[in-house]
Design a protein around this motif. Structure first.
Motif, short mmCIF file in Angstrom:
data_model
loop_
_atom_site.label_atom_id
_atom_site.label_comp_id
_atom_site.label_asym_id
_atom_site.label_seq_id
_atom_site.Cartn_x
_atom_site.Cartn_y
_atom_site.Cartn_z
N PHE A 193 0.40 -1.14 0.31
CA PHE A 193 -0.20 0.36 -0.10
C PHE A 193 1.16 1.41 -0.13
O PHE A 193 0.44 1.85 -0.73
N ALA A 194 1.97 1.41 0.75
CA ALA A 194 2.85 2.35 0.91
C ALA A 194 3.51 2.46 -0.57
O ALA A 194 3.43 3.80 -1.01
N VAL A 195 3.71 1.63 -1.27
CA VAL A 195 4.56 1.84 -1.92
C VAL A 195 3.87 2.22 -3.36
O VAL A 195 4.04 3.07 -4.14
N GLU A 196 2.47 2.12 -3.46
CA GLU A 196 1.47 2.70 -4.66
C GLU A 196 0.79 3.53 -4.62
O GLU A 196 0.56 4.61 -4.97
N PHE A 197 1.01 4.29 -3.11
CA PHE A 197 0.17 5.49 -2.55
C PHE A 197 1.64 6.62 -2.74
O PHE A 197 0.98 7.15 -3.04
N ASP A 198 2.96 5.57 -2.88
CA ASP A 198 3.96 6.51 -2.76
C ASP A 198 3.62 7.34 -4.55
O ASP A 198 4.18 8.33 -4.61
N ARG A 199 3.63 5.61 -5.42
CA ARG A 199 3.86 6.20 -6.53
C ARG A 199 2.64 7.00 -6.52
O ARG A 199 2.79 8.30 -8.46
N ARG A 200 1.95 6.84 -6.94
CA ARG A 200 0.72 7.62 -6.59
C ARG A 200 0.76 9.18 -6.61
O ARG A 200 0.09 10.45 -6.83
N HIS A 201 1.09 9.44 -5.10
CA HIS A 201 1.60 10.73 -4.56
C HIS A 201 2.02 11.18 -5.08
O HIS A 201 2.71 13.37 -4.63
N ARG A 202 3.64 11.37 -5.26
CA ARG A 202 5.08 11.29 -5.42
C ARG A 202 4.68 12.92 -5.91
O ARG A 202 5.66 13.58 -6.03
N GLY A 203 3.87 12.96 -6.93
CA GLY A 203 3.98 13.64 -8.17
C GLY A 203 4.27 15.48 -7.64
O GLY A 203 4.28 16.27 -8.23
N ARG A 204 3.28 15.15 -6.54
CA ARG A 204 3.03 16.34 -6.05
C ARG A 204 3.27 16.71 -4.52
O ARG A 204 2.97 17.68 -3.95
N GLY A 205 4.28 15.85 -4.14
CA GLY A 205 5.12 15.99 -3.11
C GLY A 205 5.13 15.61 -1.54
O GLY A 205 5.16 15.96 -0.85
N VAL A 206 3.66 14.18 -2.42
CA VAL A 206 3.91 13.57 -0.75
C VAL A 206 3.67 12.14 -0.83
O VAL A 206 4.15 11.62 -1.94
N ARG A 207 5.37 11.72 -0.11
CA ARG A 207 5.53 10.49 -0.23
C ARG A 207 5.46 9.57 0.89
O ARG A 207 4.62 10.16 2.33
N ALA A 208 5.83 8.39 0.73
CA ALA A 208 4.80 6.73 1.44
C ALA A 208 5.86 6.47 2.56
O ALA A 208 6.63 5.80 0.67
N THR A 209 6.45 5.59 3.39
CA THR A 209 6.88 4.50 3.42
C THR A 209 6.06 3.66 4.38
O THR A 209 5.35 3.79 4.87
N ALA A 210 7.35 2.39 4.23
CA ALA A 210 6.36 1.47 5.36
C ALA A 210 7.67 0.90 6.57
O ALA A 210 8.30 0.95 6.15
N VAL A 211 7.34 0.81 7.54
CA VAL A 211 7.76 0.56 8.69
C VAL A 211 7.91 -0.76 9.54
O VAL A 211 7.19 -1.30 9.52
N HIS A 212 9.50 -1.32 9.85
CA HIS A 212 9.28 -2.71 10.90
C HIS A 212 9.15 -1.30 12.23
O HIS A 212 10.81 -1.50 12.29
N PRO A 213 8.55 -1.49 13.15
CA PRO A 213 8.88 -1.43 14.88
C PRO A 213 9.86 -2.12 15.38
O PRO A 213 10.48 -1.54 16.11
N GLY A 214 9.77 -3.55 15.58
CA GLY A 214 11.41 -4.73 15.97
C GLY A 214 10.29 -5.23 16.86
O GLY A 214 8.82 -5.08 16.36
N VAL A 215 9.98 -6.17 17.14
CA VAL A 215 9.70 -6.78 18.76
C VAL A 215 9.28 -6.12 20.14
O VAL A 215 10.07 -6.55 19.73
N ILE A 216 8.76 -5.85 20.07
CA ILE A 216 7.54 -5.32 20.94
C ILE A 216 7.09 -6.46 22.32
O ILE A 216 5.79 -6.28 21.30
#
Length: 313
Positions: A193-216
């Protein structure tokens, strides 16, 4: 001097010297664990945080420390959001749209893990419906409130290694249900989802990323047998437990510290962009299928069909 962060980095390490006054940030899942710490750290450095939670009474109690430590104009307000109900998701989005104030960062933090087989209000498998489809609708509905320079942080997990998404059987109608298989599918979906959201919105300066917080050790693991969790973790090469402030650090780093061009369209862990790796003996890394742009577009189309709503860039 560039700071070096790693697995033991905390939210306070990441935000040392960072002034977030004037920033408005949405964080989902602020009734416990990582969501509360993420909101606390951001508000303590001046951000106005909007916290979303299914149980507002629980969230009010859990976020007492957030309000107590808010500084430099920072603060917290709460909104109701049940990601397992699209009616609730849409009400939440409608309320935020009616308010009209923009968001500099949206942190899609809420989620469930390894739940018994079940369905959301709308009939979707619980983990895929809650972790992916709920956020898919919420974020897309409020995307217009994210101006140039804004960022989406989608919380995934190293658990994405358990499984790719299954676009033919997302609700386990034909596949035997296994708790962590379902979790893996949903966490891969969070990355795609982050990959495609980033592709769709980066042209207007909005970026998306996904993160792994770790095991907590948080409420996320309430459905997992402690003995099973202990075996699964001790069997992993290089495994380390993280504290909650360490676990929330990567979300905060990716949201307000890292450069958008550095993290946009990527998967991050331990406050850095992860390398692509399918080697099970390596502690970190992201599976290639989770960053596949064609897979991301296919998931987007499937998700639109499932929720009955289309979203343009």
């Amino acid at each position: 001097m560039t700071k070096t962060f790693g697995p033991e980095t905390t939210t306070e390490d990441v935000l040392d010297g960072v002034d977030l006054r004037g920033k408005r940030i949405l964080v989902t899942g602020v009734s416990a664990g990582l969501g509360v710490e993420t909101a606390r750290a951001l508000a303590a450095h001046g951000a106005q945080v909007v916290g979303a939670a299914r149980d507002l009474a629980k969230a009010e109690v859990a976020t007492g420390l957030v309000r107590a430590e808010a500084a430099n104009g920072g603060g917290l307000s709460l909104v109701e959001l049940d990601l397992a109900s699209l009616a609730s998701v849409r009400r939440c989005a409608d309320g935020l749209l009616a308010d009209g104030r923009p968001f500099d960062v949206v942190i899609a933090n809420a989620g469930v893990m390894a739940t018994p087989f079940g369905h959301t209000t709308d009939g979707f498998e619980t983990q895929f419906g809650t972790n992916h489809l709920g956020h898919f609708v919420l974020v897309n509905r409020i995307a217009g409130l994210m101006p140039a320079g804004a960022r989406l942080v989608s919380l995934s997990s190293a658990g994405h290694r358990f499984a790719d998404v299954d676009l033919d059987d997302p609700n386990f109608e034909h596949t035997p249900y296994v708790e962590f298989l379902g979790y893996g599918r949903s966490k891969t979906a969070n990355i795609l989802f982050a990959v495609e959201f980033d592709r769709r919105h980066r042209g207007r300066g909005v970026r998306a990323t996904a993160v792994h917080p770790g095991v907590i050790q948080t409420e996320l693991g309430r459905h997992v047998d402690p003995a099973e969790m202990a075996k699964a973790t001790t069997d992993r090469p290089g495994f380390v437990w993280k504290t909650i402030p360490q676990g929330a650090a990567t979300s905060v780093w990716a949201g307000v510290v890292a450069a958008g061009d550095a993290v946009g369209g990527h998967y991050c862990e331990d406050c850095h962009v992860a390398e692509i790796s399918n080697d099970p003996t390596v502690r970190g890394g992201v599976q290639p299928y989770a960053l596949d742009p064609e897979r991301a577009q296919a998931l987007w189309a499937k998700s639109e069909a499932m929720v009955g709503e289309q979203f343009s860039a």
